[in-house]
Design a protein around this motif. Structure first.
Motif, short mmCIF file in Angstrom:
data_model
loop_
_atom_site.label_atom_id
_atom_site.label_comp_id
_atom_site.label_asym_id
_atom_site.label_seq_id
_atom_site.Cartn_x
_atom_site.Cartn_y
_atom_site.Cartn_z
N VAL A 253 0.82 -1.22 0.00
CA VAL A 253 0.00 0.00 0.00
C VAL A 253 0.85 1.27 0.00
O VAL A 253 0.36 2.34 -0.34
N ALA A 254 2.12 1.15 0.38
CA ALA A 254 3.00 2.32 0.32
C ALA A 254 4.45 1.85 0.28
O ALA A 254 4.79 0.78 0.79
N ARG A 255 5.29 2.68 -0.33
CA ARG A 255 6.73 2.41 -0.37
C ARG A 255 7.46 3.73 -0.54
O ARG A 255 7.03 4.58 -1.32
N GLY A 256 8.57 3.89 0.14
CA GLY A 256 9.37 5.09 -0.02
C GLY A 256 10.38 5.18 1.09
O GLY A 256 10.59 4.23 1.84
N PRO A 257 11.04 6.38 1.21
CA PRO A 257 12.01 6.56 2.28
C PRO A 257 11.32 6.39 3.64
O PRO A 257 10.20 6.88 3.83
N TYR A 258 11.98 5.71 4.55
CA TYR A 258 11.37 5.37 5.85
C TYR A 258 10.79 6.60 6.54
O TYR A 258 9.62 6.61 6.94
N GLU A 259 11.62 7.64 6.70
CA GLU A 259 11.19 8.81 7.49
C GLU A 259 9.94 9.44 6.90
O GLU A 259 9.10 9.95 7.62
N GLN A 260 9.83 9.40 5.60
CA GLN A 260 8.69 10.01 4.91
C GLN A 260 7.44 9.14 5.04
O GLN A 260 6.37 9.64 5.41
N VAL A 261 7.58 7.85 4.74
CA VAL A 261 6.40 6.97 4.67
C VAL A 261 5.82 6.71 6.06
O VAL A 261 4.60 6.65 6.23
#
Ligand code: GUN
Ligand code: ZN
Length: 434
Positions: A40-48
């Motif tokens: 359902v989501a993927r991206g840089p840890y701090e952002q996601v």
């Protein structure tokens, strides 16, 4: 059920040869969020993580997450005949392979080997595959039953071979009836796909090749899986039997077997006309480097097929292939490309082993890219799996690290495999699946 997985993440949804750097998605510290088996989501840890307060997160920092591998050509009944000495294709089939395949008339044997085979795929990070069974209808039931238990995305079908050796022959009529019955039982159930599977032109009568074309046309979404242009003696025999055909591919074409659902294994010695026709039809070719080297079949010319725009995936082709490992298959593809004068970029190799293979099998929207909306089939690579690799990979950028793992890699490098977000193999804890 919502869960996060934190790791360095890399995937290659597009062909780097075409899309360049845009083809690669990479987060040095990434988060993949999975709900009910779907990303359902993927991206840089701090952002996601901001979007998912309180999320339960498995922390795998230090490991490299990649999509589950997609093996576009492998034979499960040949598992126990891997590494059989001394022969090229036609002699090897007679001496080693046909005797092994006869044993699959026994469903208990087929079930036992199916379970071992699928666990071996998972141990090597392969979560999807296009698989040859045998001529026996029940060999396909056994494989699909075992795939359902493991929730794996598997395509397979009964092998059609009415001109096969004693004990492995069907007829055009049983080929039709058994293929239809298997399609009714399995095609589209859960994560399964049926593949109409004539072994190769030499082992099917004209009537049976016609049946294969009929069944394929009658069932949208099924695949067609066979061998082509692997060995020079094989090609001579095909052209001898079909003197009116323009070439090997033309034989399959004349029975309606060449289209965008067709996957041809090998394709080492294809003519320019065959390459143009493959491109025009949307058919794909499975590059099987360890098999082609092992049987002395030849050196696949990737740059030439790329030049024609032919769809390519990567296959192990066990048991002519010498490893279940798609990592080492990428490494061997690199070496074959070196011998052909054009090295294979590690990101492109990963694309071939994941998104390209998935697209070729009609699963490109489901797996292979690790993007939101896809099923969460992925694995965690451990560059520190061996002392040598730990030393070589220390502080390397991701592309070079991937390359080192393709050259040095095998099952030891697969720390964990997840199928639809569920842990299916854990190297350090022993067997987990099923
Ligand atoms: N051509 C026809 N059957 C086979 C097979 O089982 N393995 C390989 N590599 N080529 C084939
Ligand atoms: Zn094969």
């Amino acid at each position: 059920m919502l869960k996060g997985f934190r790791a360095e993440i890399v995937s290659v949804p597009h062909d780097p040869r075409v899309a360049g750097d845009e083809a690669v998605l990479h987060e040095a510290d990434g988060l993949l969020v999975v709900e009910d088996g779907v990303i359902v989501a993927r991206g840089p840890y701090e952002q996601v993580i901001e979007g998912f307060p309180g999320l339960e997160v498995e922390d795998h920092r230090g490991r490299l997450m990649v999509p589950g591998f997609v093996d576009t050509h492998i034979h499960y009944p040949q598992t126990e005949r891997i590494a059989a000495y001394g022969l090229q294709l036609l002699g090897w089939l007679d001496e080693h392979i046909f005797p092994a395949e006869r044993a699959f008339a026994d469903i208990a044997h087929a079930r036992e080997v199916s379970g071992f085979f699928l666990d071996e795929l998972l141990r090597h990070g392969t979560t999807s595959a296009l698989v040859f069974a045998t001529v026996h209808e029940t060999s396909v039931d056994a494989l699909f039953e075992a795939a359902v238990e493991r929730n794996m995305r598997i395509a397979s079908g009964k092998v059609l071979m009415d001109l096969g050796p004693d004990g492995l022959r069907d007829t055009p009529e049983t080929a039709r009836a058994e293929s239809e019955a298997l399609i009714a039982r399995w095609h589209g159930k859960g994560r399964l796909t049926y593949a109409v599977t004539p072994r190769f032109a030499l082992t099917s009568s004209d009537a049976q090749l016609g049946v294969a074309g009929d069944v394929l046309a009658a069932h949208p979404g099924t695949l067609m899986h066979t061998h082509i242009s692997e060995n020079v003696d094989e090609i001579a025999a095909v052209l001898g039997r079909f003197p009116d055909a323009r070439d090997y591919l033309d034989v399959y074409d004349s029975f309606g077997l060449v289209g965008d659902r067709s996957i041809f294994a090998h394709g080492i010695h294809l003519s320019d006309r065959e390459c143009c026709r493959l491109k025009e039809s949307g058919a794909g070719v499975a590059l099987c480097p360890t098999s082609n080297l092992f049987l002395g079949s030849g050196l696949f010319d990737l740059a030439r097929l790329d030049g024609h725009g032919v769809k390519i995936g990567l296959g192990t082709d066990v048991g002519a292939g010498t490893s279940f490992s798609m990592l080492s298959t990428m490494g061997e593809a690199y070496k074959v490309c070196q011998l052909r004068g054009a090295p294979l970029d590690p990101f492109r190799a990963l694309w071939l082993a994941t998104a390209a293979g998935a697209a070729m099998l009609g699963m490109g929207d489901k797996v292979g890219s690790l993007t939101p909306g896809q099923e969460a089939d992925f694995l965690l690579l451990d560059a520190g799996a061996t002392p040598l690799s730990a030393r070589r990979c220390a502080d390397l950028p991701v592309g070079q690290r991937l390359f080192a793992m393709q050259i040095l890699g095998d099952d030891r490098f697969i720390a964990r495999t997840y199928v639809a977000g569920v842990l299916a193999h854990d190297r350090d804890a022993g067997k987990v699946a099923a």
